[in-house]
Design a protein around this motif. Structure first.
Motif, PDB file in Angstrom:
ATOM      1  N   GLU A   1      40.658  35.497  29.384  1.00 17.60           N
ATOM      2  CA  GLU A   1      42.084  35.343  29.598  1.00 17.60           C
ATOM      3  C   GLU A   1      42.720  36.642  30.102  1.00 17.60           C
ATOM      4  OE1 GLU A   1      43.693  33.986  25.960  1.00 17.60           O
ATOM      5  OE2 GLU A   1      42.699  32.010  26.016  1.00 17.60           O
ATOM      6  N   VAL A   2      42.302  37.759  29.521  1.00 20.95           N
ATOM      7  CA  VAL A   2      42.863  39.054  29.939  1.00 20.95           C
ATOM      8  C   VAL A   2      42.461  39.375  31.370  1.00 20.95           C
ATOM      9  CG1 VAL A   2      42.807  41.535  29.514  1.00 20.95           C
ATOM     10  CG2 VAL A   2      43.003  39.943  27.592  1.00 20.95           C
ATOM     11  N   LEU A   3      41.166  39.166  31.704  1.00 19.31           N
ATOM     12  CA  LEU A   3      40.703  39.450  33.063  1.00 19.31           C
ATOM     13  C   LEU A   3      41.361  38.548  34.089  1.00 19.31           C
ATOM     14  CD1 LEU A   3      36.872  40.005  32.509  1.00 19.31           C
ATOM     15  CD2 LEU A   3      38.584  41.739  33.066  1.00 19.31           C
ATOM     16  N   GLY A   4      41.724  37.353  33.701  1.00 18.45           N
ATOM     17  CA  GLY A   4      42.321  36.416  34.632  1.00 18.45           C
ATOM     18  C   GLY A   4      43.778  36.669  34.926  1.00 18.45           C
ATOM     19  N   ARG A   5      44.405  37.526  34.181  1.00 20.31           N
ATOM     20  CA  ARG A   5      45.816  37.804  34.401  1.00 20.31           C
ATOM     21  C   ARG A   5      45.996  38.609  35.695  1.00 20.31           C
ATOM     22  NH1 ARG A   5      49.283  36.722  30.393  1.00 20.31           N
ATOM     23  NH2 ARG A   5      50.804  38.175  31.294  1.00 20.31           N
ATOM     24  N   ALA A   6      47.047  38.287  36.418  1.00 23.50           N
ATOM     25  CA  ALA A   6      47.302  38.940  37.704  1.00 23.50           C
ATOM     26  C   ALA A   6      47.538  40.439  37.522  1.00 23.50           C
ATOM     27  CB  ALA A   6      48.504  38.297  38.381  1.00 23.50           C
ATOM     28  N   GLU A   7      48.203  40.804  36.419  1.00 24.92           N
ATOM     29  CA  GLU A   7      48.475  42.221  36.196  1.00 24.92           C
ATOM     30  C   GLU A   7      47.187  43.019  36.058  1.00 24.92           C
ATOM     31  OE1 GLU A   7      49.534  39.748  34.443  1.00 24.92           O
ATOM     32  OE2 GLU A   7      51.731  39.731  34.266  1.00 24.92           O
ATOM     33  N   VAL A   8      46.205  42.443  35.364  1.00 29.18           N
ATOM     34  CA  VAL A   8      44.927  43.147  35.176  1.00 29.18           C
ATOM     35  C   VAL A   8      44.184  43.259  36.500  1.00 29.18           C
ATOM     36  CG1 VAL A   8      42.711  43.073  33.986  1.00 29.18           C
ATOM     37  CG2 VAL A   8      44.798  42.414  32.776  1.00 29.18           C
ATOM     38  N   GLN A   9      44.184  42.172  37.282  1.00 25.36           N
ATOM     39  CA  GLN A   9      43.510  42.218  38.574  1.00 25.36           C
ATOM     40  C   GLN A   9      44.171  43.238  39.503  1.00 25.36           C
ATOM     41  OE1 GLN A   9      40.676  40.650  39.596  1.00 25.36           O
ATOM     42  NE2 GLN A   9      40.495  40.034  37.451  1.00 25.36           N
ATOM     43  N   ASP A  10      45.488  43.298  39.487  1.00 24.73           N
ATOM     44  CA  ASP A  10      46.178  44.305  40.298  1.00 24.73           C
ATOM     45  C   ASP A  10      45.827  45.713  39.851  1.00 24.73           C
ATOM     46  OD1 ASP A  10      47.341  42.276  41.721  1.00 24.73           O
ATOM     47  OD2 ASP A  10      49.234  42.331  40.595  1.00 24.73           O
ATOM     48  N   LEU A  11      45.720  45.903  38.535  1.00 25.71           N
ATOM     49  CA  LEU A  11      45.343  47.223  38.005  1.00 25.71           C
ATOM     50  C   LEU A  11      43.939  47.613  38.449  1.00 25.71           C
ATOM     51  CD1 LEU A  11      45.932  49.668  36.203  1.00 25.71           C
ATOM     52  CD2 LEU A  11      45.055  48.333  34.263  1.00 25.71           C
TER      53      LEU A  11
ATOM     54  N   ASP B   1      41.680  49.489  52.759  1.00 25.18           N
ATOM     55  CA  ASP B   1      41.967  49.418  51.329  1.00 25.18           C
ATOM     56  C   ASP B   1      41.809  48.001  50.791  1.00 25.18           C
ATOM     57  OD1 ASP B   1      42.440  52.076  51.264  1.00 25.18           O
ATOM     58  OD2 ASP B   1      44.622  51.930  51.265  1.00 25.18           O
ATOM     59  N   ALA B   2      42.290  47.018  51.548  1.00 21.96           N
ATOM     60  CA  ALA B   2      42.236  45.638  51.062  1.00 21.96           C
ATOM     61  C   ALA B   2      40.794  45.187  50.852  1.00 21.96           C
ATOM     62  CB  ALA B   2      42.944  44.713  52.050  1.00 21.96           C
ATOM     63  N   ASP B   3      39.918  45.550  51.790  1.00 21.33           N
ATOM     64  CA  ASP B   3      38.523  45.146  51.665  1.00 21.33           C
ATOM     65  C   ASP B   3      37.861  45.805  50.467  1.00 21.33           C
ATOM     66  OD1 ASP B   3      38.874  43.654  53.935  1.00 21.33           O
ATOM     67  OD2 ASP B   3      38.057  45.181  55.282  1.00 21.33           O
ATOM     68  N   VAL B   4      38.060  47.128  50.328  1.00 18.27           N
ATOM     69  CA  VAL B   4      37.432  47.843  49.219  1.00 18.27           C
ATOM     70  C   VAL B   4      37.998  47.378  47.890  1.00 18.27           C
ATOM     71  CG1 VAL B   4      37.011  50.114  48.230  1.00 18.27           C
ATOM     72  CG2 VAL B   4      36.987  49.813  50.701  1.00 18.27           C
ATOM     73  N   GLN B   5      39.300  47.172  47.828  1.00 17.32           N
ATOM     74  CA  GLN B   5      39.903  46.715  46.583  1.00 17.32           C
ATOM     75  C   GLN B   5      39.359  45.350  46.181  1.00 17.32           C
ATOM     76  OE1 GLN B   5      44.085  46.882  47.391  1.00 17.32           O
ATOM     77  NE2 GLN B   5      44.223  49.099  47.117  1.00 17.32           N
ATOM     78  N   ALA B   6      39.176  44.474  47.148  1.00 23.42           N
ATOM     79  CA  ALA B   6      38.614  43.157  46.845  1.00 23.42           C
ATOM     80  C   ALA B   6      37.197  43.277  46.314  1.00 23.42           C
ATOM     81  CB  ALA B   6      38.635  42.282  48.099  1.00 23.42           C
ATOM     82  N   VAL B   7      36.405  44.150  46.937  1.00 20.70           N
ATOM     83  CA  VAL B   7      35.019  44.328  46.488  1.00 20.70           C
ATOM     84  C   VAL B   7      34.988  44.940  45.095  1.00 20.70           C
ATOM     85  CG1 VAL B   7      32.882  45.581  46.944  1.00 20.70           C
ATOM     86  CG2 VAL B   7      34.097  44.486  48.814  1.00 20.70           C
ATOM     87  N   VAL B   8      35.795  45.990  44.873  1.00 18.93           N
ATOM     88  CA  VAL B   8      35.816  46.652  43.571  1.00 18.93           C
ATOM     89  C   VAL B   8      36.291  45.689  42.486  1.00 18.93           C
ATOM     90  CG1 VAL B   8      36.912  48.480  42.223  1.00 18.93           C
ATOM     91  CG2 VAL B   8      36.092  48.956  44.539  1.00 18.93           C
TER      92      VAL B   8
ATOM     93  N   ALA C   1      42.297  46.490  41.084  1.00 18.16           N
ATOM     94  CA  ALA C   1      42.282  46.730  42.530  1.00 18.16           C
ATOM     95  C   ALA C   1      42.931  48.063  42.891  1.00 18.16           C
ATOM     96  CB  ALA C   1      42.992  45.591  43.248  1.00 18.16           C
ATOM     97  N   SER C   2      43.969  48.438  42.150  1.00 20.50           N
ATOM     98  CA  SER C   2      44.683  49.671  42.482  1.00 20.50           C
ATOM     99  C   SER C   2      43.886  50.915  42.124  1.00 20.50           C
ATOM    100  CB  SER C   2      46.030  49.701  41.758  1.00 20.50           C
ATOM    101  OG  SER C   2      45.846  49.760  40.350  1.00 20.50           O
ATOM    102  N   THR C   3      42.823  50.777  41.337  1.00 20.73           N
ATOM    103  CA  THR C   3      42.023  51.948  40.992  1.00 20.73           C
ATOM    104  C   THR C   3      41.402  52.574  42.240  1.00 20.73           C
ATOM    105  OG1 THR C   3      40.126  50.503  40.554  1.00 20.73           O
ATOM    106  CG2 THR C   3      41.497  51.118  38.690  1.00 20.73           C
ATOM    107  N   TRP C   4      41.090  51.751  43.270  1.00 22.43           N
ATOM    108  CA  TRP C   4      40.491  52.299  44.477  1.00 22.43           C
ATOM    109  C   TRP C   4      41.442  53.269  45.175  1.00 22.43           C
ATOM    110  CZ3 TRP C   4      36.959  53.991  47.416  1.00 22.43           C
ATOM    111  CH2 TRP C   4      37.169  54.163  48.779  1.00 22.43           C
ATOM    112  N   ALA C   5      42.715  52.908  45.259  1.00 21.17           N
ATOM    113  CA  ALA C   5      43.668  53.794  45.921  1.00 21.17           C
ATOM    114  C   ALA C   5      43.755  55.135  45.193  1.00 21.17           C
ATOM    115  CB  ALA C   5      45.035  53.132  45.995  1.00 21.17           C
ATOM    116  N   SER C   6      43.738  55.087  43.881  1.00 18.03           N
ATOM    117  CA  SER C   6      43.807  56.331  43.110  1.00 18.03           C
ATOM    118  C   SER C   6      42.551  57.160  43.298  1.00 18.03           C
ATOM    119  CB  SER C   6      44.007  56.004  41.625  1.00 18.03           C
ATOM    120  OG  SER C   6      45.200  55.267  41.427  1.00 18.03           O
ATOM    121  N   VAL C   7      41.394  56.492  43.240  1.00 16.94           N
ATOM    122  CA  VAL C   7      40.130  57.207  43.404  1.00 16.94           C
ATOM    123  C   VAL C   7      40.041  57.813  44.798  1.00 16.94           C
ATOM    124  CG1 VAL C   7      37.630  56.920  43.511  1.00 16.94           C
ATOM    125  CG2 VAL C   7      38.918  55.851  41.669  1.00 16.94           C
ATOM    126  N   ARG C   8      40.415  57.054  45.835  1.00 16.71           N
ATOM    127  CA  ARG C   8      40.330  57.567  47.196  1.00 16.71           C
ATOM    128  C   ARG C   8      41.245  58.766  47.388  1.00 16.71           C
ATOM    129  NH1 ARG C   8      42.336  54.612  52.638  1.00 16.71           N
ATOM    130  NH2 ARG C   8      44.308  55.182  51.671  1.00 16.71           N
TER     131      ARG C   8
END
Length: 453
Positions: free
Chosen positions: A321-331, A188-195, A333-340
């Motif tokens: 600025e929006v893309l750089g926020r940690a909350e957006v990056q976490d969101l 998951d960590a690898d795919v989330q980083a790539v996505v 990255a978390s899309t992969w877990a939902s898709v999988r």
């Protein structure tokens, strides 16, 4: 050897064949490269020994006949002993010559260092190289592969096979299993980083302001924004009704300290009533001037998003600025877990839309391949091109696999194994050589007697 031990019957079971197999397991240890002289090979070698005994017995029988015929000749017998002796003598010559030829394949006859003997043990590597070259030239050529595949008609056979519902179900199940397996082994960590990196890079490279402006202009032109305005006006009115004291407290709280309290209260009530009236009119009057002002603002803003450099630059800065926020990056990255999770659940459910659509697509493809000649020709062409590319690109690697594998075999074990498999037929050569030699000797002796007469 572990495999043979696992398959070996218990003591006292299996009869003499099992006992022979047990003894054969200890004949030779495994050779390098996975090449082993097995119990089955030893059993075959026993058959070879029996054929050797038969061929040798025939040689001895011919030698005995020759001795008796010669004895008859020396005893004064005439006529048939000469014919028998000539046939027996030629039979011995043929038997000995073929014995030498067969033996020279696997070992040196009688241990003598005769040139060009023990061919398999001494020439094993050259034989492996020749075998690899032969396979490469005659089986791994592009034309041979293309002609062979064209004759098979893979497209037609595959289409007919896929058109069967049972086969389509099997392919769908196998694909679902493969998909689940692939999604399971991915970290998951690898795919989330790539996505996350792909989405962020794509968003940063693409300028979004013109697209937003075009979309906003279309929405305003079609009146799609009016529902949003209606919702905002209704919610504003309801909020004012529910929070009248908060509005008046905010107004009176901002008044100067020297004004009387009842004046501040009156001003607050007046401001609240005007705000409530304005919100009510905005809610109930579709042609209210403020609504027109909103329309004009959105129209001007959509134009600025498309053509005004300053507005576009501000939007790009806001996007970064929006893309750089940690909350957006976490969101992201978390899309992969939902898709999988969604794909895995769909792959496991036989009645899921994913599997039903995949099955329908497979059946449709099979039906089209069975009925459409052009599609079959395309698929056959693709398969031929792919196969030709593989064999022409990796031909050297394939032939090298043959050469290296043969080179890794132990020479003695290789010789013993080959002899175990083809030795019976080779002993028939000795037998045939004895018989043919005897017939040839008889014919030659008869012809010479006829000519001499």
């Amino acid at each position: 050897m572990d495999r043979f031990q696992a398959e070996r019957p218990a003591a006292g079971q299996g009869g003499p064949d099992a006992a022979r197999a047990d003894a054969a397991e200890r004949v030779m240890p495994p050779a390098p490269g996975g090449f082993t002289y097995s119990a089955a090979d030893e059993l075959k070698r026993r058959g070879v020994r029996r054929m050797k005994a038969l061929a040798t017995g025939l040689l001895l029988a011919v030698a005995l006949v020759y001795s008796l015929a010669r004895w008859a000749q020396t005893a004064g017998w005439t006529g048939w002993p000469g014919y028998v002796a000539a046939a027996a003598e030629a039979g011995m010559v043929g038997a000995l010559a073929d014995w030498f030829a067969v033996t020279a394949l696997f070992r040196r006859p009688m241990g003598l260092p005769i040139p060009h003997t023990a061919i398999i043990p001494t020439k094993k590597d050259q034989l492996g190289q020749s075998l690899g070259d032969f396979v490469g030239e005659n089986f791994l050529s592009g034309e041979v592969v293309r002609v062979r595949l064209r004759g098979v008609g893979i497209g037609s056979r595959l289409g007919a096979w896929l058109a069967e519902p049972a086969h389509a179900d099997r392919v769908t199940a196998e694909l679902a299993t493969a998909l689940r397996g692939a999604l399971t082994v991915l970290r998951d960590a690898d795919v989330q980083a790539v996505v996350g990196e792909a989405i962020t890079r794509r968003a940063e490279q693409a300028e979004i302001a013109p697209g937003i402006g075009t979309l906003l202009e279309k929405i305003v032109t079609d009146g799609g924004h009016r529902r949003v305005v209606d919702l905002v006006c209704a919610r504003a009115h309801d909020w004012l009704v529910a929070h009248s004291e908060s509005v008046m407290a905010a107004v009176t709280g901002g008044a100067p300290g020297w004004t009387p309290r009842f004046v501040d209260r009156k001003v607050g009530e007046r401001v609240y009533k005007e705000l409530l009236r304005f919100a009510t009119e905005m809610r109930d009057m579709p042609d209210h001037p403020a609504r027109g002002a909103v329309d004009r603002f959105l129209t001007d803003f959509s134009r600025d998003l498309r053509s005004d450099e300053d507005t576009r630059a501000r939007v790009e800065r806001l996007k970064s600025e929006v893309l750089g926020r940690a909350e957006v990056q976490d969101l992201i990255a978390s899309t992969w877990a939902s898709v999988r999770a969604m794909v895995v659940a769909a792959a496991e459910d036989e009645r899921s839309e994913l599997r039903l659509r995949a099955r329908a697509a497979i059946l449709s493809l099979g039906a089209r391949m069975s009925a459409d000649d052009r599609l079959r020709a395309k698929i056959d062409g693709w398969l031929e091109d792919a196969a030709v590319y593989v064999v022409t690109t990796y031909r050297d690697e394939i032939t090298l696999l043959i050469t290296d594998t043969v080179a890794s075999w132990d020479a003695e074990q290789t010789s013993r194994k080959i002899e175990a498999h083809i030795g019976r037929d080779l002993q028939f050569i000795r037998i045939n050589g004895t018989v043919v030699g005897a017939l040839a000797g008889l014919c030659i002796y008869t012809a010479s007697r006829l000519v001499g007469a």
